[in-house]
Write an enzyme that holds these catalytic residues in place. Structure first.
Site, short mmCIF file in Angstrom:
data_model
loop_
_atom_site.label_atom_id
_atom_site.label_comp_id
_atom_site.label_asym_id
_atom_site.label_seq_id
_atom_site.Cartn_x
_atom_site.Cartn_y
_atom_site.Cartn_z
N HIS B 60 0.76 -1.08 0.03
CA HIS B 60 -0.12 0.12 -0.01
C HIS B 60 0.79 1.30 0.05
CE1 HIS B 60 -2.20 3.16 2.38
NE2 HIS B 60 -3.03 3.05 1.45
N GLU B 63 2.38 1.88 -3.33
CA GLU B 63 1.20 2.36 -4.45
C GLU B 63 0.94 3.87 -4.20
OE1 GLU B 63 -2.75 3.82 -3.48
OE2 GLU B 63 -2.99 1.77 -2.93
N HIS B 64 0.91 4.33 -2.77
CA HIS B 64 1.29 5.90 -2.81
C HIS B 64 2.29 6.51 -3.40
CE1 HIS B 64 -1.73 7.09 0.66
NE2 HIS B 64 -2.11 5.89 0.36
N GLU B 135 -4.29 8.22 7.25
CA GLU B 135 -5.13 7.24 6.55
C GLU B 135 -5.55 6.11 7.51
OE1 GLU B 135 -3.57 5.71 2.74
OE2 GLU B 135 -5.64 4.62 2.48
#
Lengths: 453, 419
Positions: B60, B63-64, B135
């Site tokens: 994840h 991905e950012h 997040e």
């Protein structure tokens, strides 16, 4: 395609005129003798036909809870299918026809929504009539509800009251949405807009199966009703089905009160609320003095996009990318009431820091500290969003409905044309009307000196 | 009906490319995804002998970070071309996507370029930690996500599906440029990826464009990535995880752990569709059980049923907000014990009919097609065979599947109570 040409020859010029409307990508309008309006858009793009029925009502303190409860009681059964289970079985037989009810709030207008999504027959293996069957069921749910002893079913109503009560309470579970709703509530405390769309728990006790039924009869008799239909439909054949089944006699149609917009801001108000949250939720409520019915609406839409309408926006770039204070931060507008909301999830200790950066972005917008890149990107983003919306029947209907209640009926092409011509001066001018009204912060710390309450 | 509009091709570099024609649509959509998700935190890099273990949440994080380039942020470039871009990480894969109505070819080029050209610096990695921390905290405040995470923790003892996709505030502290490059180089080879585009365009032209882009990169064959997953027993980890959160009403989820796992392809597809029919027959909107629980005030329309079936794990979930999670649990268990005898063929045929309709409806949405396509692709399933596979499923299959999955000995519960 071949079918249309054949019909054109048979029906002559009338059909050609209708096809021109079709190319315009707009709704064909009809009005029944009883005042019900039909908005139809034939298109071959989708595999289903979308139908939405809207019943409009004023958002008012004394009726808000009854209005909210009604669609949920109605979905429980009609005389033909006296239980929701029987109705669901029938919907499954119709190749899983989608059906739902909802209640929405646009400005100070409360709208009951009944929606159906019916698979187009041409994709199905067996020949059938599911569009007509689906429409008839929709009619029965709205106009022929399950009645016993001169009222709604007491059991159904009580069950739905209980669910509505829990629905109202559960806003508390969604902290992001809670912080938005609370900000608007405080901001519009003396205005009808502060009413929650699901109504008030304390009003549920006054409602019984008889007075709710009377209220319903009154609503169906005299409130504005619109029917939207989009899909691969035939304007003659399919619309006459709707015209036939919704042709019942009713009274004079009442008009919905306008939404109050021009509220003066005398002071900035700050509210802190303490709950056990991991992350603080900051919401800013602003008055825009600009609604969809105003000529400077599109410049304002651009201004909102520049401020907080996406990853290219001032808020995203400065609060998230530069300062790493948040994962989400954005602004959005209420186009009927003339409100703007800015919201973000931040570390509670970063309240001052985040607030200052957000305020700085609003000031930059107002003073014209805007780059060409910000304007171009916003314009492209909005045009793209409008074009994409035209692929989604629910969005097309929702955009058109917004226009309809703001007396500005436009096609998506009209919207794009107007976005294209907005210039920087117009954006600055409309931004200068913005006024910060209320700051709301959901925090996990002892409420400090900055807070009221 | 959509089948004839799907074109596919395997490129020399090993990438599978799929194009779907949607005549008359203004929106064009592309998604580029890798078979690399949050559960892939231990693996052997092709050519090496020893396993590599990386911090939870790194897929994840990667991905950012892929959106950041030497020239700035990729979002800004997409904005210049009028596209809206996004990305997501799941347990099993990571996907990058955009939608636009103009400049499709420029946007497509940008999508491939930015995913194939990483640029990680220690400074920008540190800055991202602040954003991802927020997040993760946003999700911690979301009871609907917490009740689901706790359910997976209750069902699984060892399988990494029990860990949050984003990792934890603590685990992401250990992420640095070196580990990001290592994961990137392992999992972002075209052999491990798929590219799909949907819209009204000339497929031949688009194929050529994609092929030219990849040919210029001169990829060498990569070879097999060995993914190491801890041995998961059939037994559940815990019967119940209960947590108190700031909520107004309790939340209840129960899950049955699928022990019939270890395969993908059409066998998995058939198992999944059979399971969905079964769950709908038992607890769908038209079932007796749904009606009874609804009328007794134990559930409402927020009640969900779902099944997630992957190659090496699977589970079904039932639940939602309720006034009384303990009674709801008891009632469902009791009813399920008796249900098998009352399932009937008429209901089965009706649910099948509904699923045909739902599939046809799904074809309206490009987002839906692409996310479903990608997710199935990584299970070696051709989603466009849906109607054929559905057709072949029999009533008897659902009865076998009932025996297979709905066993009270292999179920866990997750409850969130108000403080």
């Amino acid at each position: 395609m071949g079918k249309i040409i054949l019909e054109k020859i048979i029906n002559g010029s009338l059909k050609i005129a209708k096809e021109e409307i079709l190319l315009e990508n707009n709704f064909v309008k009809r009005q029944l003798n009883n005042g019900i309006k039909i908005f139809a858009q034939p298109t071959k793009k989708y595999t289903t036909t979308t139908v939405k029925v809207f019943i409009h009502q004023d958002l008012e303190d004394d009726i808000v809870t009854k209005t909210s409860l009604l669609p949920f009681v109605l979905k429980r059964g009609c005389m033909r299918f006296p239980s929701e289970q029987k109705m669901r079985v029938y919907l499954e037989e119709l190749y899983g026809t989608g059906f739902g009810v909802d209640i929405i709030k646009k400005g100070e207008r409360h709208i009951l929504v009944f929606e159906m999504d019916i698979v187009n027959e041409k994709f199905l293996p067996d020949k059938n009539n599911i569009l007509k069957d689906g429409l008839s069921l929709l009619r029965d749910i709205i106009l022929d509800p399950f009645i016993e002893n001169g009222g709604f079913s007491k059991d159904y109503m009580n069950q739905e009251k209980d669910i509505l009560k829990r629905e109202i309470m559960s806003l508390f579970n969604n902290k992001m949405q809670y912080a938005v709703e609370r900000c608007f509530q405080e901001m519009c405390r003396d205005e009808r807009y502060s009413l929650y769309k699901y109504g008030k728990i304390e009003k549920l006790g006054e409602i019984d199966e008889k007075n709710l039924y009377e209220y319903y009869l009154d609503l169906v008799n005299s409130n504005p009703i619109d029917i939207y239909i989009m899909g691969d439909i035939d304007l003659d054949k399919d619309l006459s089905i709707i015209e036939e089944i919704f042709d019942f006699s009713r009274g004079k149609v009442k008009s919905i009160k306008p939404t109050f917009v021009n509220k003066e801001v005398t002071e900035e108000r700050v509210f802190f609320e303490r709950q056990k949250v991991e992350q603080g939720k900051l919401s800013l409520g602003l008055r825009t003095y600009t609604t969809y019915s105003d000529p400077d609406y599109y410049p304002f839409l651009m201004a909102n996009g520049i401020l907080g309408g996406g990853p290219h926006s001032k808020l995203f770039q400065n609060v998230r990318e530069k300062a790493s204070l948040a994962y989400y931060v954005f602004s959005r507008i209420e186009k009927t009431k003339g409100l703007m909301l800015i919201t973000s999830g931040i570390e509670v200790d970063n309240y001052e820091k985040a607030l200052n950066i957000i305020k700085k972005q609003i000031d930059d917008l107002k003073s014209g500290n805007i780059t060409d890149y910000e304007i171009d990107s916003t314009r492209k983003m909005l045009i793209n969003a409008f074009k994409e919306a035209s692929d989604n029947p629910s969005l097309v209907i929702s955009l058109y409905l917004d226009g309809y209640i703001n007396n500005r009926e436009e096609s998506i092409e009209d919207m794009i044309r107007q976005i294209q011509t907005v210039n920087k001066e117009e954006i600055i001018k409309v931004s200068q009307k913005l006024k910060l009204d209320t700051i709301y912060f959901l925090t996990n710390k002892e409420v400090g000196k900055a807070g009221k309450q | 009906m959509i089948k004839e509009d799907v074109y596919c091709k395997k490129l020399k570099c090993g990438l599978d490319v799929y194009l779907i024609l949607k005549k008359g649509y203004k929106k064009k959509f592309a998604i580029y995804a890798t078979r690399y998700g949050s559960i892939d935190s231990e693996f052997i890099v092709p050519g090496e002998n020893t396993p590599t273990k990386v911090p939870d949440g790194i897929a994840h994080f990667l991905e950012h970070k892929l959106f950041e380039k030497e020239y700035g942020n990729v979002f800004d470039k997409f904005a210049e071309f009028g596209a809206s871009a996004n990305a997501y990480t799941s347990y099993t894969h990571t996907a990058y996507l955009f939608s636009c109505t103009d400049n499709f070819e420029e946007n497509l080029e940008l999508l491939i370029d930015f995913v194939q050209e990483p640029y990680f610096t220690e400074e920008s990695i540190e800055k991202e930690k602040g954003i991802i921390e927020q997040e993760l905290k946003m999700y911690s405040d979301d009871p609907n996500w917490q009740v689901f995470l706790n359910l997976l923790k209750a069902m699984y003892k060892a399988h990494p599906v029990r860990n949050d996709i984003g990792g934890t505030v603590d685990s992401i502290k250990y992420i640095n440029a070196e580990t990001l490059y290592k994961c990137y180089n392992t999992f972002y080879h075209p052999e491990n990826m798929v590219l799909l585009a949907i819209g009204d365009f000339n497929p031949e032209k688009i194929f050529n464009q994609i092929e030219n882009n990849f040919n210029s990169r001169e990829y060498k064959p990569q070879g097999e990535i060995t993914r190491i997953y801890p041995q998961e027993q059939d037994e559940i980890n815990k019967n119940l995880i209960e947590e108190k959160l700031s909520v107004a009403e309790p939340l209840f989820f129960m899950g049955f752990k699928d022990r019939n796992v270890g395969f993908g392809g059409e066998k998995l597809f058939r198992k999944e569709i059979t399971t969905r029919i079964l769950l709908d027959m038992v607890l769908g909107r038209s079932s007796n059980l749904y009606k009874e629980l609804y009328e007794d005030g134990l559930i409402d329309d927020r009640f969900q049923i779902d099944y997630d079936g992957r190659k090496n794990y699977g589970y079904c979930v039932l639940g939602g907000p309720t006034q009384d999670p303990y009674t709801l649990h008891k009632r469902i268990l009791e009813a399920i014990g008796k249900t098998k005898n009352i399932l009937n063929e008429d209901t089965f045929e009706r649910i099948k009919k509904k699923m045909v309709g739902n599939y046809i409806r799904g074809l309206n949405s490009q987002e839906f097609i692409s996310s479903v396509f990608v997710s199935y692709y990584f299970s070696d399933i051709d989603v466009f065979r849906y109607l054929d596979v559905l057709e072949k499923i029999t009533f008897r299959d659902t009865l076998y599947r009932f025996e297979d999955l709905i066993d009270p000995n292999y179920h866990s519960c997750s409850i969130i109570m108000p403080e």
